[in-house]
Design an enzyme around this catalytic site. Structure first.
Site, PDB file in Angstrom:
ATOM      1  N   HIS A 185      -3.084   6.366   4.413  1.00 36.25           N
ATOM      2  CA  HIS A 185      -1.657   6.538   4.666  1.00 36.25           C
ATOM      3  C   HIS A 185      -1.235   7.908   4.153  1.00 36.25           C
ATOM      4  O   HIS A 185      -1.654   8.337   3.076  1.00 36.25           O
ATOM      5  CB  HIS A 185      -0.832   5.494   3.892  1.00 36.25           C
ATOM      6  CG  HIS A 185      -0.941   4.102   4.415  1.00 36.25           C
ATOM      7  ND1 HIS A 185      -1.608   3.767   5.572  1.00 36.25           N
ATOM      8  CD2 HIS A 185      -0.425   2.934   3.929  1.00 36.25           C
ATOM      9  CE1 HIS A 185      -1.500   2.455   5.771  1.00 36.25           C
ATOM     10  NE2 HIS A 185      -0.794   1.928   4.791  1.00 36.25           N
TER      11      HIS A 185
ATOM     12  N   CYS B 229       0.807  -1.220   0.000  1.00 37.24           N
ATOM     13  CA  CYS B 229       0.000   0.000   0.000  1.00 37.24           C
ATOM     14  C   CYS B 229       0.843   1.275   0.000  1.00 37.24           C
ATOM     15  O   CYS B 229       0.556   2.221  -0.739  1.00 37.24           O
ATOM     16  CB  CYS B 229      -0.952   0.012   1.192  1.00 37.24           C
ATOM     17  SG  CYS B 229      -0.196  -0.494   2.750  1.00 37.24           S
TER      18      CYS B 229
END
Lengths: 341, 341
Positions: free
Chosen positions: B251, B131
């Site tokens: 994130h 990710c």
């Protein structure tokens, strides 16, 4: 051991840093003859506790500094600008924890582990650097002395207490609201005085102060300017990204430094281990590294995740954590005051 | 428009990413003839919802892949290693969201905005990158094409959902415990399988995966290795510090890039604005920048805080945020699947 007892004023006694200043003076057994807590009219009349006694906060006025030897200021830049000259005029030495005088060429900007000798050049005012600068320069000092560097890249993970007690309450209330499925109130973060406010609970905000014209925030440029001044070295280049995270106390920093000499990673660890005010917590294989929660309430700067850059053999990464209300503010202020007596 | 309808298996259908895969297939109107949710024995028998229907999760066995055209794997590296060859043997193409095959030279590692052409070289398995890598390479791609670079320094601010649904529950329960003044339970963070666990609520943990021998974590080295592979460029040097923060989804990354050509900052902004899959949110003077909470639930990569390094005129700082469960996992997986049909 201190040779004399002194009268100490604390301006901003009711704030988050003010509270830590009181605890720090107690813990370090500072030779206080009289403690004089001062604040705005709004907080005057409240009481604080010092060495088991209740002391009433007085309103800050020019006259309130009569007879004060050392005045610790932590009530915002505007308040410092108003009262620091008044305190100095009355014979006090001011240790100022705001941004008001930090870049003034007549005001020493001091982190004792790095440049305590600058204290003696003061003309009545000594400035305490920004919290995110203080912990960084403490960690960098032993590397500066042994290897030299002129290039630092830093990304911060800053606790909300850097914005005061209100911001801490806001993070707690927002967290509870979000856990309850309610809309969080937004009044303080990222910068109280600006128009827009965003929730900090379960979020990350890449703004810790107002914007400057070059696209950086003031917090980021403080790190650039203050680092040069503290090391008295204008060759030090630094670029910073300052970010607020949902942490109550303890700033963390991801630091990248390019050293001027080749190094063995064990030499770096040894230099840090011997560095003044540093505790090395560096063993990721055993899950040992600094974290805000383990640094909270402690005076030192914690360093870990020390490792060589995977590209540049003179590049070094490390992770630096410290309690922003202590070493980042109150502890550094009281350390400076200790050198004054 | 897709030319045929296909049978799609989802391995790990009951997990955090599995749930997002289902929602993504619905939202993107993927031509699903039959949806076959698979999971471990423990989760078999539960139901998931797809296009308004309840579908019972079956236990993952080799035979469960009979007749499957596309299998989306998101149940951990060990499970992928066991079942990917079985699925391929039965004629399925596997898009794997784990670390099992990413660095396998026979497996394309794909972020469609960067290297969709690599998909056609697959031999049955295509890997979805980590990710934190995906959102970074999407943001870097337009800069790579127009200016080139061989040096990146990144610090991450990673959400707990990267560790799955259990980690999200843990952050919520720990937050409530700390707000109530209770001791938080610690079982998942930073790495479930390791010995020591630390609270992530109101904390920051500089470890997102197991440690490697060079002092970096696996998460950090994934970013190094995967970036080279995705760009097919071994000259790209990257050094990473990966940190978990108390954020549920999204994130964030503080990226420093040294470009190979001189640039005007407006050229950079224009390149990013035109970049595939990027939304530029870049006006710090008006408090406009990406944040995890505003990126949650969205498929794009958000870029802001774009500014020239204060030292190196070819250095560039930026702040990159994306929903790690979407572009960082499910969205990228489904995008790859779209190219397969």
């Amino acid at each position: 051991m201190p040779s004399r007892e002194v009268t100490v004023a604390i301006l901003g006694a009711s704030g988050a840093v003010g509270e830590q200043l009181l605890r720090n003076l107690e813990a370090r057994n500072f030779p206080v003859k009289e403690l004089r807590p001062l604040a705005s009219k709004r907080s005057a009349g409240k009481t604080i506790q010092f060495r088991g006694e209740d002391i009433v906060i007085r309103e800050a006025t020019p006259e309130a500094f009569e007879g004060v030897d050392i005045a610790l200021f932590s009530a915002g830049g505007g308040v410092s600008k108003t009262f620091a000259p008044e305190a100095v005029k009355r014979g006090a030495v001011v240790v100022d924890n705001t941004n008001a005088f930090r870049m003034d060429p007549n005001v020493p900007l001091v982190v004792p582990e790095v440049n305590k000798d600058a204290i003696k050049n003061h003309q009545g005012i000594i400035a305490n650097p920004n919290c995110s600068t203080i912990q960084m320069v403490v960690a960098l000092k032993p590397l500066y002395d042994r290897f030299g560097f002129d290039r630092v890249i830093v990304s911060t993970y800053q606790a909300v207490s850097g914005s005061g007690a209100k911001a801490m309450t806001e993070l707690q209330e927002q967290s509870q609201a979000i856990l309850d499925g309610r809309e969080p109130n937004k009044e303080v973060m990222p910068v109280g005085a600006l128009d827009k406010h965003y929730p900090i609970a379960f979020n990350a905000i890449p703004q810790c102060d107002v914007a400057e014209e070059n696209g950086y925030t003031l917090e980021e440029m403080k790190m650039v300017r203050e680092t040069k001044k503290i090391f008295s070295d204008n060759r030090i280049g630094l670029t910073a990204t300052c970010v607020r995270v949902p942490v109550l106390r303890g700033h963390s920093e991801s630091l990248y430094v390019e050293l001027n000499k080749d190094f063995d990673i064990e030499e770096i660890r040894q230099a840090l281990r011997e560095g003044e005010g540093i505790i090395l917590e560096d063993d990721v294989a055993s899950q040992v590294y600094p974290m805000p929660q383990t640094a909270t309430g402690r005076d030192e700067v914690f360093v870990g995740r020390v490792r060589r850059d995977t590209i540049n053999p003179r590049g070094l990464n490390m992770w630096v954590v410290s309690d922003n209300l202590l070493k980042g503010a109150a502890t550094n202020t009281v350390q400076i005051a200790e050198y004054l007596i």
